[in-house]
Design a protein around this motif. Sequence first.
Motif, PDB file in Angstrom:
ATOM      1  N   ARG A  59      32.053  35.091  40.567  1.00  0.00           N
ATOM      2  CA  ARG A  59      31.716  35.819  38.537  1.00  0.00           C
ATOM      3  C   ARG A  59      32.807  36.841  38.382  1.00  0.00           C
ATOM      4  O   ARG A  59      33.322  36.942  39.313  1.00  0.00           O
ATOM      5  CB  ARG A  59      30.113  36.880  39.014  1.00  0.00           C
ATOM      6  CG  ARG A  59      30.164  37.758  39.599  1.00  0.00           C
ATOM      7  CD  ARG A  59      28.915  38.496  40.134  1.00  0.00           C
ATOM      8  NE  ARG A  59      29.014  39.648  40.408  1.00  0.00           N
ATOM      9  CZ  ARG A  59      29.393  39.887  41.655  1.00  0.00           C
ATOM     10  NH1 ARG A  59      29.206  38.953  42.464  1.00  0.00           N
ATOM     11  NH2 ARG A  59      29.580  40.901  42.426  1.00  0.00           N
ATOM     12  N   VAL A  60      33.157  36.884  37.435  1.00  0.00           N
ATOM     13  CA  VAL A  60      33.863  37.550  36.304  1.00  0.00           C
ATOM     14  C   VAL A  60      33.569  38.960  35.913  1.00  0.00           C
ATOM     15  O   VAL A  60      31.972  39.002  35.733  1.00  0.00           O
ATOM     16  CB  VAL A  60      35.270  36.940  35.382  1.00  0.00           C
ATOM     17  CG1 VAL A  60      35.048  37.889  34.807  1.00  0.00           C
ATOM     18  CG2 VAL A  60      35.233  35.471  35.916  1.00  0.00           C
ATOM     19  N   SER A  61      34.114  39.844  37.069  1.00  0.00           N
ATOM     20  CA  SER A  61      33.472  41.440  36.972  1.00  0.00           C
ATOM     21  C   SER A  61      34.582  42.456  36.005  1.00  0.00           C
ATOM     22  O   SER A  61      34.791  42.735  37.554  1.00  0.00           O
ATOM     23  CB  SER A  61      32.767  42.074  37.991  1.00  0.00           C
ATOM     24  OG  SER A  61      32.249  43.342  37.631  1.00  0.00           O
ATOM     25  N   ASN A 104      29.797  36.861  31.478  1.00  0.00           N
ATOM     26  CA  ASN A 104      30.736  38.583  31.142  1.00  0.00           C
ATOM     27  C   ASN A 104      31.648  38.255  30.422  1.00  0.00           C
ATOM     28  O   ASN A 104      32.349  39.111  29.379  1.00  0.00           O
ATOM     29  CB  ASN A 104      31.204  39.140  32.868  1.00  0.00           C
ATOM     30  CG  ASN A 104      30.249  39.511  33.425  1.00  0.00           C
ATOM     31  OD1 ASN A 104      28.600  39.774  32.747  1.00  0.00           O
ATOM     32  ND2 ASN A 104      29.995  39.675  34.633  1.00  0.00           N
ATOM     33  N   VAL A 105      32.966  37.111  30.578  1.00  0.00           N
ATOM     34  CA  VAL A 105      34.045  36.364  29.933  1.00  0.00           C
ATOM     35  C   VAL A 105      33.721  36.459  28.475  1.00  0.00           C
ATOM     36  O   VAL A 105      33.680  36.976  27.505  1.00  0.00           O
ATOM     37  CB  VAL A 105      35.216  35.650  30.449  1.00  0.00           C
ATOM     38  CG1 VAL A 105      35.649  35.039  29.270  1.00  0.00           C
ATOM     39  CG2 VAL A 105      35.425  36.129  31.426  1.00  0.00           C
ATOM     40  N   ASN A 106      32.391  35.136  28.207  1.00  0.00           N
ATOM     41  CA  ASN A 106      32.122  34.754  27.434  1.00  0.00           C
ATOM     42  C   ASN A 106      31.109  36.061  26.169  1.00  0.00           C
ATOM     43  O   ASN A 106      31.731  36.295  25.365  1.00  0.00           O
ATOM     44  CB  ASN A 106      30.878  33.546  27.432  1.00  0.00           C
ATOM     45  CG  ASN A 106      31.397  32.179  28.290  1.00  0.00           C
ATOM     46  OD1 ASN A 106      33.172  32.292  27.852  1.00  0.00           O
ATOM     47  ND2 ASN A 106      30.999  31.351  29.146  1.00  0.00           N
ATOM     48  N   SER A 164      34.478  38.410  41.651  1.00  0.00           N
ATOM     49  CA  SER A 164      34.072  38.906  43.149  1.00  0.00           C
ATOM     50  C   SER A 164      33.494  37.375  43.883  1.00  0.00           C
ATOM     51  O   SER A 164      32.658  36.562  42.400  1.00  0.00           O
ATOM     52  CB  SER A 164      33.006  40.243  42.423  1.00  0.00           C
ATOM     53  OG  SER A 164      34.283  41.203  41.897  1.00  0.00           O
ATOM     54  N   LEU A 165      33.039  37.842  44.404  1.00  0.00           N
ATOM     55  CA  LEU A 165      32.800  36.581  45.599  1.00  0.00           C
ATOM     56  C   LEU A 165      32.190  37.268  46.758  1.00  0.00           C
ATOM     57  O   LEU A 165      32.205  38.021  47.182  1.00  0.00           O
ATOM     58  CB  LEU A 165      33.422  35.825  45.281  1.00  0.00           C
ATOM     59  CG  LEU A 165      34.725  35.769  46.159  1.00  0.00           C
ATOM     60  CD1 LEU A 165      34.900  35.533  47.749  1.00  0.00           C
ATOM     61  CD2 LEU A 165      36.020  34.941  45.826  1.00  0.00           C
ATOM     62  N   HIS A 166      31.019  36.481  46.673  1.00  0.00           N
ATOM     63  CA  HIS A 166      30.576  36.381  48.560  1.00  0.00           C
ATOM     64  C   HIS A 166      30.591  35.708  49.668  1.00  0.00           C
ATOM     65  O   HIS A 166      30.540  34.320  49.229  1.00  0.00           O
ATOM     66  CB  HIS A 166      28.753  36.416  48.723  1.00  0.00           C
ATOM     67  CG  HIS A 166      28.581  37.029  49.494  1.00  0.00           C
ATOM     68  ND1 HIS A 166      27.684  36.440  50.786  1.00  0.00           N
ATOM     69  CD2 HIS A 166      28.088  38.394  50.074  1.00  0.00           C
ATOM     70  CE1 HIS A 166      27.443  37.513  51.747  1.00  0.00           C
ATOM     71  NE2 HIS A 166      26.994  37.886  51.500  1.00  0.00           N
ATOM     72  N   ALA A 167      31.099  35.756  50.786  1.00  0.00           N
ATOM     73  CA  ALA A 167      31.708  35.300  51.700  1.00  0.00           C
ATOM     74  C   ALA A 167      31.222  35.845  52.941  1.00  0.00           C
ATOM     75  O   ALA A 167      30.708  36.895  53.587  1.00  0.00           O
ATOM     76  CB  ALA A 167      33.978  34.927  51.821  1.00  0.00           C
TER      77      ALA A 167
END
Length: 379
Positions: free
Chosen positions: A255-257, A368-370, A262-265
């Motif tokens: 996601r854009v934060s 979030n961007v939108n 941000s991402l979960h790997a």
Amino acid sequence: MTDAGTLATMNRAARESPVVGALDDAHWRGAALGLLTVRVVHGFIYWGGGSRRFIYDPEKLDPSAHNWMANKLQDAMPGALFGTDQAISFMLKHFDLLYATIIVFSAAELLAGMMLIAGFMTRAAACASLGFSIALMVMFGWIGAVCLEGWTMAACNIAMACTLMLNGSGAYSLDNLLLRRRPHLATHRWFRWTGGSLPLPLSEGTFQKLALLGFFLATTFVVGLYSHYRGAVLTSFHPGPVSPSVTHFSVENARVSGNFVSLHAYLDAGTPEAPAFIVEAAVQDGSGKILAHWDAAELASLPPDHIENEYAYNQIVPGPHGLIARMGAKAEIRLPLEHSLPAAAPNAVISLIAVDGQSFRADLNMDNVNSSSRAEEQR
């Protein structure tokens, strides 16, 4: 059953007690001598596992050492079956429980191994070793399928444990020494079930059914698990649901934060013997146009607070040429954006690219961007 030097004593006991007389049966005598190697070698395997941690390689029980057993548990987690992956994850997050479990398991291995070598309470010790073997194959079997020696040893341990549970200690055992000195033990069902070479207190038909049930369950478990991991039974050979030879990252919750992606790997496949390397990351729209990019140098320079690892052991960390990940590592990664992403970017994805060129992707949530764009338009 005991050695030849005590046969005369046993024959006298046989004439006095029909139960103890079973010890002098020729078939049991031959089986007892044949089981001696099985019992001692099986016991040595588990004694070796426990003694390595307590005596010869104590770093395995040192939380600050590289060989700390928690790292091995996390190595096993991605391919562990029947919910044991969740149990491992829970323990890795609760140090007191983790440490106690490792100590208790290691001590139990050591004790069971010593009991088997000495032939003391042999059936009980074999039952414990069977539990250890099953647990190890369920947790580590997906790794052992690549190392045939490890897989073979675990499978053979199950067979040896079942054999000793059915037949007892065999020759030259403390169980038999106790029986010679305390012949009344032969009349106690608990002793017949936990130790000694006396037949189990079952009828011949019931014993046969028990032996066949053990054969069916053990064979089905070993062959079925191997088929699950590698096939080569009813199907062709395959890499398994979790590959120990091909690296794989699961990328989720991208996601854009703010000014970050941000991402979960999660490194959930590959070899535990060497780390995996992420050398590049990129955001692309549906047409393949690159909207944001991070090269190896930028990944290597990520500040520590931009990578939040879920566990304290195997982790994802910055390295000289990108990010380094150990097996089972899970982390929330924040990648800084040099400029805002376009709100209208369709079907955007984030990609992590490994050193061998593999790309691991996830859809990028642009809400979030939108939302920010709509708020600015309203103002």
